[in-house]
Enzyme design. Structure first.
Site, short mmCIF file in Angstrom:
data_model
loop_
_atom_site.label_atom_id
_atom_site.label_comp_id
_atom_site.label_asym_id
_atom_site.label_seq_id
_atom_site.Cartn_x
_atom_site.Cartn_y
_atom_site.Cartn_z
N ARG A 59 0.83 -1.22 0.00
CA ARG A 59 0.00 0.00 0.00
C ARG A 59 0.86 1.26 0.00
O ARG A 59 0.56 2.25 0.67
CB ARG A 59 -0.92 0.01 1.22
CG ARG A 59 -1.66 -1.30 1.27
CD ARG A 59 -3.07 -1.25 1.57
NE ARG A 59 -3.66 -2.42 0.93
CZ ARG A 59 -4.88 -2.49 0.48
NH1 ARG A 59 -5.67 -1.49 0.59
NH2 ARG A 59 -5.31 -3.57 -0.12
N GLU A 99 -5.27 4.84 5.93
CA GLU A 99 -4.94 4.67 4.52
C GLU A 99 -5.39 5.84 3.63
O GLU A 99 -4.58 6.34 2.85
CB GLU A 99 -5.57 3.36 4.04
CG GLU A 99 -5.17 3.02 2.66
CD GLU A 99 -5.24 1.54 2.42
OE1 GLU A 99 -6.29 1.09 1.97
OE2 GLU A 99 -4.26 0.86 2.68
N SER A 145 -10.66 -0.15 2.75
CA SER A 145 -9.94 -0.27 4.03
C SER A 145 -9.57 1.12 4.51
O SER A 145 -8.96 1.88 3.77
CB SER A 145 -8.65 -1.05 3.83
OG SER A 145 -8.89 -2.27 3.19
N1 EPU Z 1 -11.00 -10.17 10.00
C1 EPU Z 1 -11.80 -10.22 11.12
N2 EPU Z 1 -12.86 -9.36 11.19
C2 EPU Z 1 -13.14 -8.47 10.22
C3 EPU Z 1 -12.32 -8.40 9.08
C4 EPU Z 1 -11.25 -9.26 9.00
O1 EPU Z 1 -11.57 -11.00 12.01
O2 EPU Z 1 -14.13 -7.74 10.38
C5 EPU Z 1 -9.87 -11.13 9.91
C6 EPU Z 1 -10.35 -12.48 9.38
O3 EPU Z 1 -9.63 -13.49 10.04
C7 EPU Z 1 -9.95 -12.46 7.94
C8 EPU Z 1 -8.66 -11.62 7.98
O4 EPU Z 1 -8.91 -10.66 9.00
O5 EPU Z 1 -9.69 -13.76 7.45
C9 EPU Z 1 -8.35 -10.91 6.68
O6 EPU Z 1 -9.51 -10.25 6.21
P1 EPU Z 1 -9.71 -10.01 4.64
O7 EPU Z 1 -9.37 -11.22 3.89
O8 EPU Z 1 -11.04 -9.40 4.44
O9 EPU Z 1 -8.56 -9.00 4.27
P2 EPU Z 1 -8.01 -7.70 5.01
O10 EPU Z 1 -6.61 -7.96 5.41
O11 EPU Z 1 -8.97 -7.24 6.04
C10 EPU Z 1 -7.00 -6.75 2.78
C11 EPU Z 1 -7.05 -5.47 1.99
C12 EPU Z 1 -8.39 -5.37 1.26
C13 EPU Z 1 -8.53 -6.56 0.33
C14 EPU Z 1 -8.47 -7.84 1.17
C15 EPU Z 1 -8.55 -9.09 0.36
C16 EPU Z 1 -5.64 -4.02 3.36
C17 EPU Z 1 -5.56 -2.79 4.20
N3 EPU Z 1 -6.86 -4.36 2.90
O12 EPU Z 1 -8.01 -6.66 3.77
O13 EPU Z 1 -8.39 -4.18 0.50
O14 EPU Z 1 -9.75 -6.52 -0.40
O15 EPU Z 1 -7.20 -7.86 1.90
O16 EPU Z 1 -7.34 -9.38 -0.24
O17 EPU Z 1 -4.61 -4.64 3.09
C18 EPU Z 1 -9.19 -1.99 0.09
O18 EPU Z 1 -8.06 -1.70 -0.24
O19 EPU Z 1 -10.08 -1.13 0.15
C19 EPU Z 1 -9.49 -3.36 0.48
C20 EPU Z 1 -10.72 -3.73 0.81
#
Ligand code: EPU
Length: 323
Positions: free
Chosen positions: A151, A318, A223
């Site tokens: 990012r 972000e 995010s």
């Molecule tokens: N999780 C929770 N609760 C929540 C959300 C997440 O417990 O409410 C935990 C879960 O264990 C889940 C893990 O966090 O398995 C990861 O969640 P997710 O796969 O949704 O990914 P993220 O790390 O929360 C990142 C990106 C997203 C992207 C997703 C999927 C960042 C800051 N965000 O989110 O990007 O879509 O991975 O690859 O790295 C964006 O840029 O706007 C965005 C949505």
């Protein structure tokens, strides 16, 4: 993100010449300049001083033959990101399918090296063309000059003087699919694991639509925080205290799932005066009340303070704030 805000001056530009004119006007009138692409990763202060320049630069050009094992495509900064991704897939170009349905424009994509479902845009970037705000020079950045990170890029740094006008993408014919993200993998395997990037794109769209709010319906900037990186020692300390902590190894460090940290501090689905962390994904700040930028930032500060207090981890915001 849609929030109540008013700029002193605004202009939409359709060409690099118009951009140059707008910048000259700003210099002549000593106005601060703010560049607007799709606006999906910006939070506007209640009143924005200076000139907001909305980039409407459009156009796509294939620079190399698609018969060869790779091809280059130059895309103007104002093109809609998702429409561009779908266009590449219809042309048989592989590599951007996991980045389907990300809001925003092509020119914004390299700034924060957009990433989702195991792919970051840098994997398909060849060069970035940009325009220097102060002296009007144009520069073509090679991928290595962009200093891409999680990012992050050279264009995200404080005081960045460059306005991205076009991005040159590179597509290889035999790029393998990246279906490793657990939910994507499950759905892809259930379809018989087809070697088809259009299928991956459809599945990514499905997952995003189920999990993330559409900014057209509910104002949000995806995010709102990055997933924080912590040392091995900090990770071990936290894991002992919180065995359910969600984290991934990242080189010598660990990347913590900020969504989990926010959820565990009780902010998931918790609305305050029309602003809150989304009920299905705690990392996404939603603003259904269309509150002002300062109210959004006030709420974000409360979330940050709770996470810091409970876990000792500092969340980094972000979206960029425009004042
Ligand atoms: N999780 C929770 N609760 C929540 C959300 C997440 O417990 O409410 C935990 C879960 O264990 C889940 C893990 O966090 O398995 C990861 O969640 P997710 O796969 O949704 O990914 P993220 O790390 O929360 C990142 C990106 C997203 C992207 C997703 C999927 C960042 C800051 N965000 O989110 O990007 O879509 O991975 O690859 O790295 C964006 O840029 O706007 C965005 C949505």
């Amino acid at each position: 993100m849609a929030c109540q805000s008013q700029a002193d001056h605004y202009v939409a530009v359709q060409s690099v010449d118009e951009l140059q004119e707008a910048l000259a006007y700003a210099r002549g009138h000593r106005l601060a300049v703010h560049i607007l692409g799709g606006g999906s990763n910006l939070v506007f202060a209640d009143k924005v001083a200076g000139l907001v320049i909305h980039l409407h630069l459009l156009g796509k050009e294939v620079l190399g033959s698609q018969e060869a094992d790779h091809c280059l495509v130059k895309v103007a900064a104002g093109e809609d990101w998702h429409r561009f991704v779908r266009w590449t897939l219809q042309q048989g170009l592989r590599g951007l399918e996991n980045l389907s349905l990300i809001p925003g424009t092509v020119g914004a994509a390299p700034i924060q090296n957009i990433g989702a479902y195991g792919v970051e845009v840098e994997s398909c970037i060849h060069r970035v063309e940009a325009f220097h705000q102060a002296d009007g020079t144009q520069h073509s950045f090679a991928k290595s000059d962009c200093v891409f990170g999680y990012r992050d890029s050279i264009f995200k740094r404080q005081g960045n003087p460059w306005i991205i006008t076009a991005v040159i993408f590179q597509f290889f014919q035999h790029t393998p699919l990246t279906p490793e993200y657990a939910e994507l993998n499950k759905r892809w395997l259930s379809l018989g694991a087809p070697d088809d990037p259009l299928v991956i794109s459809e599945l990514v769209c499905q997952i995003r639509q189920e999990k993330l709010p559409d900014p057209k319906d509910v104002p949000n900037s995806g995010s709102f925080f990055k997933n924080p990186l912590v040392s091995n020692a900090d990770y071990r300390r936290l894991k002992q205290l919180y065995p359910k902590l969600v984290a991934y190894p990242a080189g010598q460090q660990w990347k913590l799932a900020a969504g989990w940290l926010i959820q565990e501090t009780g902010w998931k689905g918790n609305m305050h005066n029309g602003v809150g962390m989304y009920e299905k994904q705690a990392l996404v700040l939603v603003n259904p009340g269309k509150k002002s930028g300062s109210e959004v930032l006030k709420y974000a500060q409360l979330v940050k303070a709770s996470v810091k207090e409970k876990f000792g981890v500092l969340l980094e915001q972000e979206p960029v704030v425009i004042r």
